[in-house]
Design an enzyme around this catalytic site. Structure first.
Site, PDB file in Angstrom:
ATOM      1  N   GLU A 191      14.748   5.220   2.251  1.00 21.66           N
ATOM      2  CA  GLU A 191      15.557   5.172   3.468  1.00 21.66           C
ATOM      3  C   GLU A 191      14.997   6.093   4.555  1.00 21.66           C
ATOM      4  O   GLU A 191      15.459   6.079   5.681  1.00 21.66           O
ATOM      5  CB  GLU A 191      17.018   5.521   3.149  1.00 21.66           C
ATOM      6  CG  GLU A 191      17.270   6.934   2.622  1.00 21.66           C
ATOM      7  CD  GLU A 191      17.004   7.109   1.118  1.00 21.66           C
ATOM      8  OE1 GLU A 191      16.095   6.445   0.578  1.00 21.66           O
ATOM      9  OE2 GLU A 191      17.688   7.944   0.496  1.00 21.66           O
ATOM     10  N   CYS A 217       1.402  11.894  -4.737  1.00 20.97           N
ATOM     11  CA  CYS A 217       1.638  12.244  -6.142  1.00 20.97           C
ATOM     12  C   CYS A 217       0.326  12.576  -6.832  1.00 20.97           C
ATOM     13  O   CYS A 217       0.324  13.124  -7.923  1.00 20.97           O
ATOM     14  CB  CYS A 217       2.336  11.107  -6.860  1.00 20.97           C
ATOM     15  SG  CYS A 217       1.311   9.667  -7.001  1.00 20.97           S
ATOM     16  N   GLU A 261       6.801  20.949  -8.633  1.00 20.82           N
ATOM     17  CA  GLU A 261       6.005  20.142  -7.693  1.00 20.82           C
ATOM     18  C   GLU A 261       6.423  20.557  -6.282  1.00 20.82           C
ATOM     19  O   GLU A 261       7.590  20.414  -5.922  1.00 20.82           O
ATOM     20  CB  GLU A 261       6.300  18.650  -7.908  1.00 20.82           C
ATOM     21  CG  GLU A 261       5.526  17.765  -6.953  1.00 20.82           C
ATOM     22  CD  GLU A 261       5.906  16.288  -7.061  1.00 20.82           C
ATOM     23  OE1 GLU A 261       7.106  15.979  -7.161  1.00 20.82           O
ATOM     24  OE2 GLU A 261       4.985  15.455  -7.047  1.00 20.82           O
TER      25      GLU A 261
HETATM   26  P1  NAD Z   1      12.899  10.433  -4.570  1.00 21.64           P
HETATM   27  O1  NAD Z   1      12.975  10.491  -6.049  1.00 21.64           O
HETATM   28  O2  NAD Z   1      13.771  11.337  -3.793  1.00 21.64           O
HETATM   29  O3  NAD Z   1      13.256   8.941  -4.059  1.00 21.64           O
HETATM   30  C1  NAD Z   1      12.604   7.814  -4.575  1.00 21.64           C
HETATM   31  C2  NAD Z   1      13.537   6.612  -4.448  1.00 21.64           C
HETATM   32  O4  NAD Z   1      14.710   6.851  -5.221  1.00 21.64           O
HETATM   33  C3  NAD Z   1      14.007   6.369  -3.019  1.00 21.64           C
HETATM   34  O5  NAD Z   1      14.055   4.981  -2.797  1.00 21.64           O
HETATM   35  C4  NAD Z   1      15.408   6.984  -2.979  1.00 21.64           C
HETATM   36  O6  NAD Z   1      16.274   6.334  -2.093  1.00 21.64           O
HETATM   37  C5  NAD Z   1      15.880   6.797  -4.411  1.00 21.64           C
HETATM   38  N1  NAD Z   1      16.778   7.863  -4.855  1.00 21.64           N
HETATM   39  C6  NAD Z   1      16.736   9.176  -4.502  1.00 21.64           C
HETATM   40  N2  NAD Z   1      17.690   9.869  -5.141  1.00 21.64           N
HETATM   41  C7  NAD Z   1      18.348   8.989  -5.912  1.00 21.64           C
HETATM   42  C8  NAD Z   1      19.432   9.096  -6.815  1.00 21.64           C
HETATM   43  N3  NAD Z   1      20.028  10.256  -7.053  1.00 21.64           N
HETATM   44  N4  NAD Z   1      19.853   7.989  -7.458  1.00 21.64           N
HETATM   45  C9  NAD Z   1      19.249   6.804  -7.243  1.00 21.64           C
HETATM   46  N5  NAD Z   1      18.222   6.635  -6.396  1.00 21.64           N
HETATM   47  C10 NAD Z   1      17.763   7.713  -5.738  1.00 21.64           C
HETATM   48  O7  NAD Z   1      11.366  10.620  -4.171  1.00 21.64           O
HETATM   49  P2  NAD Z   1      10.742  10.780  -2.723  1.00 21.64           P
HETATM   50  O8  NAD Z   1      11.078  12.136  -2.208  1.00 21.64           O
HETATM   51  O9  NAD Z   1      11.037   9.601  -1.888  1.00 21.64           O
HETATM   52  O10 NAD Z   1       9.176  10.718  -3.074  1.00 21.64           O
HETATM   53  C11 NAD Z   1       8.439  11.815  -3.489  1.00 21.64           C
HETATM   54  C12 NAD Z   1       8.339  11.880  -4.989  1.00 21.64           C
HETATM   55  O11 NAD Z   1       7.785  10.679  -5.499  1.00 21.64           O
HETATM   56  C13 NAD Z   1       7.422  12.988  -5.473  1.00 21.64           C
HETATM   57  O12 NAD Z   1       7.999  13.603  -6.602  1.00 21.64           O
HETATM   58  C14 NAD Z   1       6.145  12.263  -5.849  1.00 21.64           C
HETATM   59  O13 NAD Z   1       5.356  12.912  -6.814  1.00 21.64           O
HETATM   60  C15 NAD Z   1       6.712  10.996  -6.389  1.00 21.64           C
HETATM   61  N6  NAD Z   1       5.716   9.933  -6.385  1.00 21.64           N
HETATM   62  C16 NAD Z   1       5.188   9.576  -7.566  1.00 21.64           C
HETATM   63  C17 NAD Z   1       4.212   8.609  -7.619  1.00 21.64           C
HETATM   64  C18 NAD Z   1       3.607   8.192  -8.913  1.00 21.64           C
HETATM   65  O14 NAD Z   1       2.932   7.194  -8.929  1.00 21.64           O
HETATM   66  N7  NAD Z   1       3.824   8.901 -10.003  1.00 21.64           N
HETATM   67  C19 NAD Z   1       3.771   7.994  -6.423  1.00 21.64           C
HETATM   68  C20 NAD Z   1       4.352   8.380  -5.218  1.00 21.64           C
HETATM   69  C21 NAD Z   1       5.335   9.363  -5.213  1.00 21.64           C
END
Ligand code: NAD
Length: 505
Positions: free
Chosen positions: A184, A289, A391
């Site tokens: 979002e 990531c 992280e």
């Molecule tokens: P995030 O976990 O906050 O959000 C990811 C998704 O989950 C979003 O669509 C968000 O709306 C949803 N979300 C967030 N909180 C939620 C909840 N409590 N319940 C249900 N859905 C929820 O992650 P972010 O801040 O958007 O992205 C950064 C993170 O993603 C970092 O930790 C990074 O390492 C990780 N990442 C990992 C990879 C990989 O391939 N391992 C790739 C890219 C990013």
């Protein structure tokens, strides 16, 4: 101010056109330009009802799409690839405006996404089954790979174009229909990409995009019409999503966070190492990531040389907004995240580390209200420090000093995350030992960001991935299909078959 809606059944869908006339829930969230700190748009947060509408559209589209020949599905992907290339500037601009990454970095992200579309164009080949003739008298057997039905993708803010394309191109060419819930925080480029799929000829309902937050995600996880969930994001959310999805009987792959270490051996080419570390640690403000966030220097001599050269090289880095291609990286995603990154730098200082280059409160002329953190180098970090364990997801490189390569590998193997790692060395034997024994899913040898190409698969180990199959590539095909094995007999006419109660052999 623009409010970004959803894309359902081939149409832009605004939240306030409620399906249930009694309900007019229009929750929204601000979308920022992180370089200026200004709110530029609002995004609709889908209600349960809107998500259910998207799932229903995907379910309705499934039977016809499932029966569409794989070559026809692939042809749509070919056209989609061309449209992505034609619209690359617009997509990258949207990424820059909402995420903050510099346009050359956004172009790299898009290209890696397109490579997944190219891989998906091989659908007829990828979906070929396995055939065995004469497994018994007049008996043939084959395995085929059938689609699952409606599958969902939930994606993070840091790659709004690429990570969704790790998922839906392959899911779709395998015959599934898709509901995507992007981040979002930077929703516009993802929405445009879905609209391009329609232009490429994808039938309505095969891809649907719902913007939203936990309410949307919870609906996807609890609805029994959704057969599988691909998630990429932070580890706490990944773990919870994996647990909920699998409890509800869904197939799930949930990719989480990371802490990627690079071992710097005493024999490493230090100039090359520094150049590689600069991009891998600070590119995209460290919001990758696969960003390298810890350099483990073997021996004080290597550590001193590394820190000294890094300090010098970091003075040349330019930060600013996405549109200036001379900038090396942009802001972090939100004010809250800027404060969190600064907080980790301060905690390292308080816990005894030495701040070699301090990126807190940088002066970015013309962008004083942006969410910037300058490139930061922290020396003498130890494994007990909060900044080492967590992280950070910011432009912060920490240096841990060890005496031996074994000690360096132990440090990496003991860390909770196991996404990516790298060794800088000239010693082939050391590199081979490292890649063989390190407990990490993606390994680089003098390659700082070993992100697998689209025809391999992407995934970490330990708490960087929950599930059995990695994302995209060959594992992606297996994730988005279920194997069915058929055994067939056509007896010769006139042959009478006896009764047998023994197990067939
Ligand atoms: P995030 O976990 O906050 O959000 C990811 C998704 O989950 C979003 O669509 C968000 O709306 C949803 N979300 C967030 N909180 C939620 C909840 N409590 N319940 C249900 N859905 C929820 O992650 P972010 O801040 O958007 O992205 C950064 C993170 O993603 C970092 O930790 C990074 O390492 C990780 N990442 C990992 C990879 C990989 O391939 N391992 C790739 C890219 C990013």
């Amino acid at each position: 101010m623009t409010t970004i809606g959803h894309f359902i059944n081939g149409e832009n869908y605004a939240e306030n056109i409620s399906l249930n006339s009694n309900k007019n829930d229009t929750r929204t969230q601000a979308v920022y330009n992180p370089a200026t700190g200004e709110v530029t748009k609002q995004v609709s947060l889908a209600s349960k009802q809107t998500v259910e509408h998207a799932i229903a559209a995907a379910e309705q589209a499934f039977p016809a799409w499932r029966n569409t020949p794989a070559i026809k599905r692939a042809r749509i992907m070919f056209r989609f690839k061309e449209l992505l290339e034609q619209n690359a500037d617009t997509i990258c601009q949207l990424i820059g405006e909402e995420h903050g990454k510099i346009s050359h970095d956004a172009a790299g992200e898009l290209q890696r996404g397109i490579e997944n579309v190219e891989f998906a164009c091989a659908a007829p080949e990828l979906l070929k089954g396995e055939h065995s003739k004469n497994v018994g008298p007049n008996i043939d057997s084959w395995s085929e790979f059938q689609p699952l039905g409606v599958v969902a993708g939930i994606t993070p803010f840091n790659f709004p174009a690429m990570v969704p394309m790790w998922m839906f191109p392959l899911a779709i060419v395998c015959g599934n229909t898709f509901v995507l819930k992007p981040s979002e925080r930077d929703p516009s480029s993802t929405l445009l990409i879905a609209q391009l799929l329609k232009e490429a000829g994808l039938p309505d309902g095969v891809i649907n995009v719902v913007n939203g937050d936990k309410e949307a995600v919870d609906t996807l996880l609890s609805d029994e019409r959704v057969k599988a969930v691909s998630f990429v994001g932070s580890t706490p959310v990944a773990e919870s999503i994996y647990s909920q999805a699998t409890t509800n009987g869904k197939r799930c792959q949930a990719l989480g966070g990371a802490k990627n270490h690079a071992i710097v051996m005493p024999d490493a080419d230090m100039e090359n190492t520094v150049n590689q570390l600069l991009g891998a640690a600070f590119g995209s403000s460290g919001e990758r990531c696969m960003a390298l966030s810890v350099a483990v220097a073997v021996g004080d001599e290597a550590a001193d040389a590394l820190v000294e050269r890094m300090q010098k090289a970091m003075q040349t880095l330019a930060i600013g907004d996405y549109s200036n291609v001379n900038n090396d990286f942009g802001p972090v995603i939100t004010k809250a995240h800027q404060e969190k990154v600064n907080g980790f730098i301060s905690s390292a200082e308080q816990q005894g580390a030495k701040i070699a280059v301090d990126g807190r409160n940088p002066n970015v002329v013309g962008f004083e209200n942006g969410f910037f953190v300058g490139a930061t180098l922290i020396d003498h970090v130890s494994k007990e420090m909060d900044s080492y364990r967590a992280e950070i997801f910011g432009p912060v490189l920490q240096v841990v000093r060890v005496k031996t390569m074994e000690e360096a590998m132990q440090l990496i193997n003991d860390h909770e995350y196991g996404n990516g790692t790298c060794i800088f060395t000239r010693d082939g034997e050391a590199a081979r030992y490292f890649s063989d024994h390190i407990q990490v899913g993606m390994v680089g040898i003098n390659v700082p960001l070993p992100v697998p190409v689209a025809y391999h698969s992407f995934g970490g180990w330990k708490r960087s991935l929950f599930g059995d199959l990695h994302a995209y590539g060959p594992d992606g095909v297996r994730f988005y299909t279920k194997r069915k094995t058929i055994t067939q007999r056509w007896p010769s006419s006139g042959v009478r078959e006896g009764v047998s109660f023994s197990f067939p052999s």
